[in-house]
Design a protein around this motif. Sequence first.
Motif, PDB file in Angstrom:
ATOM      1  N   TRP A 193    -101.513 -26.153 -44.227  1.00  0.00           N
ATOM      2  CA  TRP A 193    -100.758 -25.363 -43.277  1.00  0.00           C
ATOM      3  C   TRP A 193    -100.041 -24.234 -43.951  1.00  0.00           C
ATOM      4  CZ3 TRP A 193     -95.215 -25.796 -42.342  1.00  0.00           C
ATOM      5  CH2 TRP A 193     -94.566 -26.632 -43.246  1.00  0.00           C
ATOM      6  N   LEU A 194     -99.733 -23.262 -43.123  1.00  0.00           N
ATOM      7  CA  LEU A 194     -99.054 -22.068 -43.598  1.00  0.00           C
ATOM      8  C   LEU A 194     -98.006 -21.726 -42.550  1.00  0.00           C
ATOM      9  CD1 LEU A 194     -99.050 -19.626 -45.594  1.00  0.00           C
ATOM     10  CD2 LEU A 194    -100.665 -18.553 -44.038  1.00  0.00           C
ATOM     11  N   SER A 195     -96.830 -21.429 -42.997  1.00  0.00           N
ATOM     12  CA  SER A 195     -95.751 -21.086 -42.081  1.00  0.00           C
ATOM     13  C   SER A 195     -95.143 -19.771 -42.524  1.00  0.00           C
ATOM     14  CB  SER A 195     -94.691 -22.192 -42.091  1.00  0.00           C
ATOM     15  OG  SER A 195     -93.566 -21.785 -41.351  1.00  0.00           O
ATOM     16  N   PHE A 196     -94.870 -18.912 -41.554  1.00  0.00           N
ATOM     17  CA  PHE A 196     -94.210 -17.659 -41.883  1.00  0.00           C
ATOM     18  C   PHE A 196     -93.292 -17.249 -40.745  1.00  0.00           C
ATOM     19  CE2 PHE A 196     -98.505 -16.885 -40.417  1.00  0.00           C
ATOM     20  CZ  PHE A 196     -98.351 -15.968 -39.388  1.00  0.00           C
ATOM     21  N   PRO A 197     -92.266 -16.456 -41.059  1.00  0.00           N
ATOM     22  CA  PRO A 197     -91.277 -16.090 -40.040  1.00  0.00           C
ATOM     23  C   PRO A 197     -91.840 -15.095 -39.025  1.00  0.00           C
ATOM     24  CG  PRO A 197     -90.780 -14.989 -42.099  1.00  0.00           C
ATOM     25  CD  PRO A 197     -91.942 -15.905 -42.368  1.00  0.00           C
ATOM     26  N   LEU A 198     -91.311 -15.189 -37.818  1.00  0.00           N
ATOM     27  CA  LEU A 198     -91.679 -14.263 -36.751  1.00  0.00           C
ATOM     28  C   LEU A 198     -90.446 -13.427 -36.434  1.00  0.00           C
ATOM     29  CD1 LEU A 198     -93.622 -13.263 -34.548  1.00  0.00           C
ATOM     30  CD2 LEU A 198     -92.751 -15.089 -33.092  1.00  0.00           C
ATOM     31  N   HIS A 199     -90.553 -12.132 -36.707  1.00  0.00           N
ATOM     32  CA  HIS A 199     -89.458 -11.196 -36.441  1.00  0.00           C
ATOM     33  C   HIS A 199     -89.929 -10.189 -35.400  1.00  0.00           C
ATOM     34  CE1 HIS A 199     -86.873 -12.399 -39.795  1.00  0.00           C
ATOM     35  NE2 HIS A 199     -87.994 -12.564 -40.474  1.00  0.00           N
ATOM     36  N   VAL A 200     -89.044  -9.874 -34.472  1.00  0.00           N
ATOM     37  CA  VAL A 200     -89.292  -8.791 -33.530  1.00  0.00           C
ATOM     38  C   VAL A 200     -88.258  -7.734 -33.874  1.00  0.00           C
ATOM     39  CG1 VAL A 200     -89.357  -8.098 -31.119  1.00  0.00           C
ATOM     40  CG2 VAL A 200     -90.134 -10.381 -31.775  1.00  0.00           C
ATOM     41  N   GLY A 201     -88.710  -6.664 -34.504  1.00  0.00           N
ATOM     42  CA  GLY A 201     -87.770  -5.695 -35.056  1.00  0.00           C
ATOM     43  C   GLY A 201     -86.980  -6.394 -36.145  1.00  0.00           C
ATOM     44  N   ALA A 202     -85.674  -6.330 -36.033  1.00  0.00           N
ATOM     45  CA  ALA A 202     -84.828  -7.005 -37.016  1.00  0.00           C
ATOM     46  C   ALA A 202     -84.435  -8.407 -36.557  1.00  0.00           C
ATOM     47  CB  ALA A 202     -83.566  -6.176 -37.253  1.00  0.00           C
ATOM     48  N   LEU A 225    -100.362  -9.955 -39.069  1.00  0.00           N
ATOM     49  CA  LEU A 225    -100.566 -10.956 -38.029  1.00  0.00           C
ATOM     50  C   LEU A 225     -99.238 -11.282 -37.338  1.00  0.00           C
ATOM     51  CD1 LEU A 225    -102.424 -13.026 -36.604  1.00  0.00           C
ATOM     52  CD2 LEU A 225    -101.881 -14.613 -38.470  1.00  0.00           C
ATOM     53  N   ALA A 226     -98.196 -11.444 -38.126  1.00  0.00           N
ATOM     54  CA  ALA A 226     -96.875 -11.736 -37.560  1.00  0.00           C
ATOM     55  C   ALA A 226     -96.395 -10.598 -36.674  1.00  0.00           C
ATOM     56  CB  ALA A 226     -95.872 -12.012 -38.684  1.00  0.00           C
ATOM     57  N   ARG A 227     -96.621  -9.342 -37.098  1.00  0.00           N
ATOM     58  CA  ARG A 227     -96.221  -8.188 -36.276  1.00  0.00           C
ATOM     59  C   ARG A 227     -96.971  -8.176 -34.943  1.00  0.00           C
ATOM     60  NH1 ARG A 227     -95.654  -5.554 -41.282  1.00  0.00           N
ATOM     61  NH2 ARG A 227     -97.819  -4.880 -41.282  1.00  0.00           N
ATOM     62  N   GLN A 228     -98.282  -8.464 -34.994  1.00  0.00           N
ATOM     63  CA  GLN A 228     -99.086  -8.483 -33.764  1.00  0.00           C
ATOM     64  C   GLN A 228     -98.627  -9.592 -32.812  1.00  0.00           C
ATOM     65  OE1 GLN A 228    -101.361  -6.202 -32.737  1.00  0.00           O
ATOM     66  NE2 GLN A 228    -100.588  -5.117 -34.530  1.00  0.00           N
ATOM     67  N   ILE A 229     -98.346 -10.747 -33.379  1.00  0.00           N
ATOM     68  CA  ILE A 229     -97.851 -11.850 -32.550  1.00  0.00           C
ATOM     69  C   ILE A 229     -96.490 -11.493 -31.965  1.00  0.00           C
ATOM     70  CG2 ILE A 229     -97.039 -14.248 -32.606  1.00  0.00           C
ATOM     71  CD1 ILE A 229     -99.288 -14.788 -34.659  1.00  0.00           C
ATOM     72  N   ALA A 230     -95.636 -10.857 -32.768  1.00  0.00           N
ATOM     73  CA  ALA A 230     -94.313 -10.459 -32.293  1.00  0.00           C
ATOM     74  C   ALA A 230     -94.433  -9.461 -31.142  1.00  0.00           C
ATOM     75  CB  ALA A 230     -93.501  -9.864 -33.434  1.00  0.00           C
ATOM     76  N   LEU A 231     -95.365  -8.513 -31.249  1.00  0.00           N
ATOM     77  CA  LEU A 231     -95.566  -7.548 -30.161  1.00  0.00           C
ATOM     78  C   LEU A 231     -96.024  -8.253 -28.885  1.00  0.00           C
ATOM     79  CD1 LEU A 231     -97.285  -4.570 -32.012  1.00  0.00           C
ATOM     80  CD2 LEU A 231     -95.007  -4.603 -30.977  1.00  0.00           C
ATOM     81  N   LYS A 232     -96.967  -9.180 -29.031  1.00  0.00           N
ATOM     82  CA  LYS A 232     -97.447  -9.932 -27.865  1.00  0.00           C
ATOM     83  C   LYS A 232     -96.308 -10.750 -27.264  1.00  0.00           C
ATOM     84  CE  LYS A 232    -101.744  -8.686 -28.075  1.00  0.00           C
ATOM     85  NZ  LYS A 232    -102.266  -7.723 -27.153  1.00  0.00           N
ATOM     86  N   TRP A 233     -95.518 -11.351 -28.137  1.00  0.00           N
ATOM     87  CA  TRP A 233     -94.384 -12.147 -27.672  1.00  0.00           C
ATOM     88  C   TRP A 233     -93.404 -11.284 -26.885  1.00  0.00           C
ATOM     89  CZ3 TRP A 233     -93.339 -17.176 -27.434  1.00  0.00           C
ATOM     90  CH2 TRP A 233     -92.024 -17.573 -27.223  1.00  0.00           C
ATOM     91  N   ASP A 234     -93.082 -10.103 -27.434  1.00  0.00           N
ATOM     92  CA  ASP A 234     -92.181  -9.189 -26.724  1.00  0.00           C
ATOM     93  C   ASP A 234     -92.766  -8.767 -25.386  1.00  0.00           C
ATOM     94  OD1 ASP A 234     -89.823  -9.023 -28.043  1.00  0.00           O
ATOM     95  OD2 ASP A 234     -90.105  -6.979 -28.768  1.00  0.00           O
ATOM     96  N   ASN A 235     -94.068  -8.475 -25.355  1.00  0.00           N
ATOM     97  CA  ASN A 235     -94.712  -8.107 -24.088  1.00  0.00           C
ATOM     98  C   ASN A 235     -94.628  -9.241 -23.072  1.00  0.00           C
ATOM     99  OD1 ASN A 235     -95.355  -5.562 -24.991  1.00  0.00           O
ATOM    100  ND2 ASN A 235     -97.435  -6.107 -25.593  1.00  0.00           N
ATOM    101  N   LEU A 236     -94.818 -10.452 -23.532  1.00  0.00           N
ATOM    102  CA  LEU A 236     -94.724 -11.614 -22.650  1.00  0.00           C
ATOM    103  C   LEU A 236     -93.312 -11.752 -22.097  1.00  0.00           C
ATOM    104  CD1 LEU A 236     -96.081 -14.216 -21.534  1.00  0.00           C
ATOM    105  CD2 LEU A 236     -95.262 -15.358 -23.588  1.00  0.00           C
ATOM    106  N   LEU A 237     -92.309 -11.610 -22.952  1.00  0.00           N
ATOM    107  CA  LEU A 237     -90.924 -11.699 -22.503  1.00  0.00           C
ATOM    108  C   LEU A 237     -90.580 -10.581 -21.530  1.00  0.00           C
ATOM    109  CD1 LEU A 237     -89.073 -12.671 -25.816  1.00  0.00           C
ATOM    110  CD2 LEU A 237     -89.695 -14.153 -23.898  1.00  0.00           C
TER     111      LEU A 237
END
Length: 181
Positions: free
Chosen positions: A33-42, A68-80
């Motif tokens: 497994w691999l874990s990394f932080p998810l940041h949206v902006g700061a 990958l984290a940036r792309q997921i963060a963008l999708k997450w923001d769009n979902l919110l």
Amino acid sequence: LGHRHPGVVDAVRTALDEATLRALAQTLDAKRWLSFPLHVGARYRGRIFLTGVERFKCRLEWGFIQQLARQIALKWDNLLLARQLTRVAASGERERISRDLHDSTVQPYLGLKYGLEALRRKVPDDHALAADVDELVHMTDDSILQLRGYIRDLRTGETTLVSRNLRHFGRVPGLDLLVPE
């Protein structure tokens, strides 16, 4: 469970002990497994976990993981954002419906109530119709209160069934209504 990239598993490791990390890997049914932080902006939003039972087929470079984290963060923001827009639209629609209910339903009930009260003033207290008219005025008052409650509930996002209001009219002598359950 160790990793060479700072901010990937090492950041998790500082907050969690080895036993907790192993329990997490077991919960995720992951041998790798691999874990990394998810940041949206700061703003920190949480962690992303990539899990597997075999070695990853390709070498995961730190730059790829960050992208990958940036792309997921963008999708997450769009979902919110979509969720927030849906709530705002639903709130506006509930407000519109509550205004329509007030104008198209409560106002006529008030007219009915005033008409019944005027009729009651013409009926002597000892007349046979006096009690029936009093009951109709009382039922109309109750219905107005219920409708105002429905309107309040609509404005706050609560929902109730209008059929409960119809049940009151089922008690009127000589008036038969079919009320859905």
